[in-house]
Design a protein around this motif. Structure first.
Motif, PDB file in Angstrom:
ATOM      1  N   ILE A   1      81.326  29.745  21.424  1.00  0.00           N
ATOM      2  CA  ILE A   1      82.411  29.251  22.280  1.00  0.00           C
ATOM      3  C   ILE A   1      83.638  30.113  22.004  1.00  0.00           C
ATOM      4  O   ILE A   1      84.061  30.241  20.850  1.00  0.00           O
ATOM      5  CB  ILE A   1      82.730  27.775  21.974  1.00  0.00           C
ATOM      6  N   ILE A   2      84.197  30.698  23.045  1.00  0.00           N
ATOM      7  CA  ILE A   2      85.414  31.511  22.870  1.00  0.00           C
ATOM      8  C   ILE A   2      86.611  30.609  23.169  1.00  0.00           C
ATOM      9  O   ILE A   2      86.795  30.156  24.302  1.00  0.00           O
ATOM     10  CB  ILE A   2      85.417  32.732  23.811  1.00  0.00           C
TER      11      ILE A   2
ATOM     12  N   GLY B   1      71.181  41.340  32.575  1.00  0.00           N
ATOM     13  CA  GLY B   1      71.714  40.188  33.303  1.00  0.00           C
ATOM     14  C   GLY B   1      71.794  38.915  32.487  1.00  0.00           C
ATOM     15  O   GLY B   1      72.045  37.839  33.029  1.00  0.00           O
ATOM     16  N   ARG B   2      71.579  39.029  31.172  1.00  0.00           N
ATOM     17  CA  ARG B   2      71.653  37.841  30.291  1.00  0.00           C
ATOM     18  C   ARG B   2      72.689  38.069  29.205  1.00  0.00           C
ATOM     19  O   ARG B   2      72.938  39.204  28.794  1.00  0.00           O
ATOM     20  CB  ARG B   2      70.311  37.628  29.568  1.00  0.00           C
ATOM     21  N   ILE B   3      73.231  36.995  28.710  1.00  0.00           N
ATOM     22  CA  ILE B   3      74.143  37.083  27.560  1.00  0.00           C
ATOM     23  C   ILE B   3      73.391  37.585  26.329  1.00  0.00           C
ATOM     24  O   ILE B   3      72.267  37.127  26.055  1.00  0.00           O
ATOM     25  CB  ILE B   3      74.741  35.675  27.280  1.00  0.00           C
ATOM     26  N   ALA B   4      74.037  38.510  25.587  1.00  0.00           N
ATOM     27  CA  ALA B   4      73.411  39.011  24.355  1.00  0.00           C
ATOM     28  C   ALA B   4      74.253  38.696  23.119  1.00  0.00           C
ATOM     29  O   ALA B   4      73.726  38.574  22.013  1.00  0.00           O
ATOM     30  CB  ALA B   4      73.200  40.522  24.465  1.00  0.00           C
ATOM     31  N   GLY B   5      75.568  38.579  23.301  1.00  0.00           N
ATOM     32  CA  GLY B   5      76.410  38.285  22.138  1.00  0.00           C
ATOM     33  C   GLY B   5      77.863  38.603  22.423  1.00  0.00           C
ATOM     34  O   GLY B   5      78.248  38.883  23.565  1.00  0.00           O
ATOM     35  N   ILE B   6      78.661  38.547  21.359  1.00  0.00           N
ATOM     36  CA  ILE B   6      80.064  38.930  21.485  1.00  0.00           C
ATOM     37  C   ILE B   6      80.403  39.910  20.371  1.00  0.00           C
ATOM     38  O   ILE B   6      79.757  39.938  19.324  1.00  0.00           O
ATOM     39  CB  ILE B   6      81.035  37.739  21.380  1.00  0.00           C
TER      40      ILE B   6
ATOM     41  N   ALA C   1      74.223  35.996  20.627  1.00  0.00           N
ATOM     42  CA  ALA C   1      74.239  34.661  21.251  1.00  0.00           C
ATOM     43  C   ALA C   1      73.359  34.652  22.487  1.00  0.00           C
ATOM     44  O   ALA C   1      73.194  35.672  23.164  1.00  0.00           O
ATOM     45  CB  ALA C   1      75.668  34.283  21.639  1.00  0.00           C
ATOM     46  N   ASP C   2      72.780  33.484  22.761  1.00  0.00           N
ATOM     47  CA  ASP C   2      72.046  33.284  24.022  1.00  0.00           C
ATOM     48  C   ASP C   2      72.969  32.694  25.076  1.00  0.00           C
ATOM     49  O   ASP C   2      72.769  32.884  26.270  1.00  0.00           O
ATOM     50  CB  ASP C   2      70.907  32.279  23.819  1.00  0.00           C
ATOM     51  N   THR C   3      73.961  31.953  24.599  1.00  0.00           N
ATOM     52  CA  THR C   3      74.890  31.289  25.515  1.00  0.00           C
ATOM     53  C   THR C   3      76.311  31.491  25.028  1.00  0.00           C
ATOM     54  O   THR C   3      76.582  31.350  23.833  1.00  0.00           O
ATOM     55  CB  THR C   3      74.599  29.766  25.570  1.00  0.00           C
ATOM     56  N   ILE C   4      77.185  31.803  25.958  1.00  0.00           N
ATOM     57  CA  ILE C   4      78.618  31.907  25.639  1.00  0.00           C
ATOM     58  C   ILE C   4      79.374  30.972  26.567  1.00  0.00           C
ATOM     59  O   ILE C   4      79.158  30.968  27.780  1.00  0.00           O
ATOM     60  CB  ILE C   4      79.109  33.351  25.812  1.00  0.00           C
TER      61      ILE C   4
ATOM     62  N   GLU D   1      73.023  35.047  33.278  1.00  0.00           N
ATOM     63  CA  GLU D   1      72.279  33.974  32.611  1.00  0.00           C
ATOM     64  C   GLU D   1      72.894  33.697  31.231  1.00  0.00           C
ATOM     65  O   GLU D   1      73.096  34.626  30.445  1.00  0.00           O
ATOM     66  CB  GLU D   1      70.822  34.456  32.483  1.00  0.00           C
ATOM     67  N   GLY D   2      73.217  32.471  30.970  1.00  0.00           N
ATOM     68  CA  GLY D   2      73.740  32.106  29.648  1.00  0.00           C
ATOM     69  C   GLY D   2      75.254  32.099  29.545  1.00  0.00           C
ATOM     70  O   GLY D   2      75.793  31.897  28.468  1.00  0.00           O
TER      71      GLY D   2
END
Ligand SMILES: Cc1cc2nc3c(=O)[nH]c(=O)nc-3n(C[C@H](O)[C@H](O)[C@H](O)COP(=O)(O)OP(=O)(O)OC[C@H]3O[C@@H](n4cnc5c(N)ncnc54)[C@H](O)[C@@H]3O)c2cc1C
Length: 388
Positions: free
Chosen positions: A11-12, A183-188, A197-200, A331-332
């Motif tokens: 979570i940012i 097209g997917r979240i990979a991290g921060i 991360a899978d989800t941000i 995605e994510g």
């Protein structure tokens, strides 16, 4: 990774939205990390008036505000902290006939939507609830179930409860980049580390567009600066939160006795640097206006010493409703921003909505009005109501 849920969530933003979401997700058994560039509640969540208000809310937002108030009643017990939550009502004051007509309309509309709200006609009816209100006030709406709380205590309590449930919270860590792959979240990437991360969840308030832009995504936020004044402690003067029909003044008495008041939001030049230190500082003229409205509407506070003044920035969407949704293009990725001056009250419910979006659970609330992408090809703006 914690038991049961196999995604890593970042979570940012360590404001009320971010920490409430972290709490809900951690309680659901998810692995969650909050990354905050400064300290918790350093932006809107620590600068807010902190009204917990349902009255005057947009019809789409009212069910969320009502559900939030139901949650606020026991939130302190749940989080194990004193949030200084007081449910002593809200008065929206009419100073002239135009205001009076506006308030009558609000009372009619919101009663039909199921809110307990009444019209107080005449100065003595208003002063029966709040004797400190000035004699020129002609009428008011009164919502007894509205209230207020201590915003820093609330953010701290959510953060501690989230930590107790297994969440990690990293302060002084600025997210520089959101990484995607196919097209997917990979991290921060922050200024000092990378977190896969899978989800941000972007709950970064006014900074949300800057985090989205490198991904080719646009969230049209405009900013308003709101001056806030806090006096020293005084005797009990004001139980309900007050606001005006013109939305150009709001005040409450903190549990500790200080008066905290604010005048309306003032638009910030589009394109202004959101990081410029002076952007948040109220000008002499705005403060003078704020003080003068305070002395006019609550004459008893005119002689009180000022303890502090500050400014806060509000993240306004074109329709003054937040975006709380998955971002269809990536995605994510989830966005929760644009709370348009209402996000403190909504915090407990925003946390639930974000948990259910992230974990793909059935939503308890109707979130269609808060969907991502609704501003594409939209013309014009609705008039925003800026104060808590
Ligand atoms: C003066 C004022 C009065 C208000 N009155 C009321 C009221 O009476 N009632 C009400 O309900 N609401 C009110 N609001 C609105 C409410 O305070 C906000 O909607 C709410 O606090 C927003 O919380 P948030 O967590 O979404 O955003 P914020 O509290 O702004 O938190 C976002 C966080 O993200 C962090 N961040 C940003 N970019 C990054 C990055 N790149 N990396 C890491 N961290 C980052 C920031 O440092 C910040 O701490 C008011 C707001 C103001 C300013």
């Amino acid at each position: 990774m914690r038991s049961g849920i196999s995604q890593e969530i970042v979570i940012i933003g360590g404001g009320v939205t971010g920490v409430a979401s972290a709490y809900e997700l951690a309680m659901a058994g998810a692995a969650v990390t909050v990354v905050e560039q400064a300290s918790l509640a350093s932006m809107a969540s620590g600068r807010t008036l902190a009204g917990v208000r349902q009255s005057g809310r947009h019809a789409a937002e009212l069910p969320l505000a009502m559900a939030a108030v139901a949650r606020w009643k026991t939130l302190g017990d749940e989080l194990g902290a004193d949030l200084e939550y007081r449910q002593d009502g809200n008065l929206r004051l009419a100073e002239d006939e135009v205001d009076r007509a506006k308030i009558l309309t609000i009372v009619g509309e919101q009663s039909r939507l199921g809110l307990e709200i009444e019209f107080l006609d005449g100065n003595s009816a208003v002063r029966e609830i709040a004797p400190a209100v000035a004699e020129h006030v002609r009428a008011a709406s009164y919502t007894p179930t509205d209230g207020h709380a201590n915003p820093n205590a609330t953010v701290d309590a959510y953060a501690q409860a989230a930590r107790n449930a297994g969440a990690r919270i990293r302060e002084q860590s600025r997210v520089q980049e959101i990484e995607t792959r196919n097209g997917r979240i990979a991290g921060i990437r922050t200024d000092n580390c990378r977190i896969p991360a899978d989800t941000i969840v972007i709950a970064a308030g006014i900074d949300t567009p800057a985090l989205l832009a490198p991904l080719g995504l646009d969230l049209p936020l405009h900013l308003a600066n709101v001056p806030v004044v806090q006096t020293t402690r005084t005797r009990p003067l004001l139980a309900p939160v007050i606001g005006t029909a013109k939305a150009h003044f709001a005040a409450r008495q903190e549990a500790g006795g200080a008066m905290r008041f604010s005048s309306g939001g003032h638009p910030v030049e589009p394109g202004a640097d959101a990081k410029a230190p002076d952007l948040m500082r109220p000008s002499v003229a705005r403060l003078a206006e704020t003080m003068s409205r305070a002395a006019s509407l609550l004459p008893a506070i005119g002689g009180l010493p000022v303890n502090a003044v500050w400014g806060g920035l509000i993240d306004l969407t074109p329709d003054s409703l937040p975006v709380i949704d998955r971002v269809s293009e990536i995605e994510g990725l989830v966005v929760a921003a644009g709370f348009s001056g209402h996000g403190f009250c909504l915090g407990p419910v925003s946390g639930e909505i974000i948990r259910d979006l992230v974990l793909a659970r059935v939503q308890r609330y109707r979130i269609e009005p808060f969907r991502w992408g609704r501003f594409v090809a939209r013309n014009g703006t609705d008039s925003p109501e800026l104060l808590g």
